[in-house]
Design a protein around this motif. Structure first.
Motif, PDB file in Angstrom:
ATOM      1  N   TYR A 177       0.829  -1.197   0.000  1.00  0.00           N
ATOM      2  CA  TYR A 177       0.000   0.000   0.000  1.00  0.00           C
ATOM      3  C   TYR A 177       0.869   1.255   0.000  1.00  0.00           C
ATOM      4  O   TYR A 177       0.584   2.213  -0.725  1.00  0.00           O
ATOM      5  N   GLY A 178       1.938   1.255   0.782  1.00  0.00           N
ATOM      6  CA  GLY A 178       2.823   2.420   0.833  1.00  0.00           C
ATOM      7  C   GLY A 178       3.543   2.655  -0.480  1.00  0.00           C
ATOM      8  O   GLY A 178       3.685   3.796  -0.920  1.00  0.00           O
ATOM      9  N   ASN A 236       2.453   1.762  -3.447  1.00  0.00           N
ATOM     10  CA  ASN A 236       1.439   2.235  -4.384  1.00  0.00           C
ATOM     11  C   ASN A 236       1.114   3.708  -4.141  1.00  0.00           C
ATOM     12  O   ASN A 236       0.968   4.481  -5.091  1.00  0.00           O
ATOM     13  N   ALA A 237       1.004   4.110  -2.893  1.00  0.00           N
ATOM     14  CA  ALA A 237       0.722   5.513  -2.578  1.00  0.00           C
ATOM     15  C   ALA A 237       1.880   6.413  -3.001  1.00  0.00           C
ATOM     16  O   ALA A 237       1.664   7.506  -3.541  1.00  0.00           O
ATOM     17  N   ALA A 274       1.752   9.338  -5.879  1.00  0.00           N
ATOM     18  CA  ALA A 274       2.133  10.712  -5.570  1.00  0.00           C
ATOM     19  C   ALA A 274       3.231  11.200  -6.509  1.00  0.00           C
ATOM     20  O   ALA A 274       3.235  12.368  -6.920  1.00  0.00           O
TER      21      ALA A 274
END
Length: 60
Positions: free
Chosen positions: A28-29, A31-32, A36
């Motif tokens: 998840y990190g 992908n975030a 960004a």
């Protein structure tokens, strides 16, 4: 006689649960962070950015 040998009643999912959860948090990190970076000013006009419209790819 079973094909794979003797079965042992060892728990697999419960001891590995923290590793599965941490793997999901890491994914998840990443992908975030990638999302960004795609919208950042530095990479906004990069031709490899999937958010930009590529007229060469739309012509065929």
């Amino acid at each position: 006689m079973s094909f794979l040998g003797k079965k042992f009643p060892a728990p697999i999912a419960r001891p590995m649960a923290p590793f599965y959860i941490s793997g999901l948090v890491i994914l998840y990190g990443v992908n975030a962070a990638a999302g960004a970076m795609m919208t950042a000013d530095e990479y906004k006009n990069d031709p490899r950015n999937p958010l930009t419209k590529n007229p060469k790819a739309d012509s065929h």
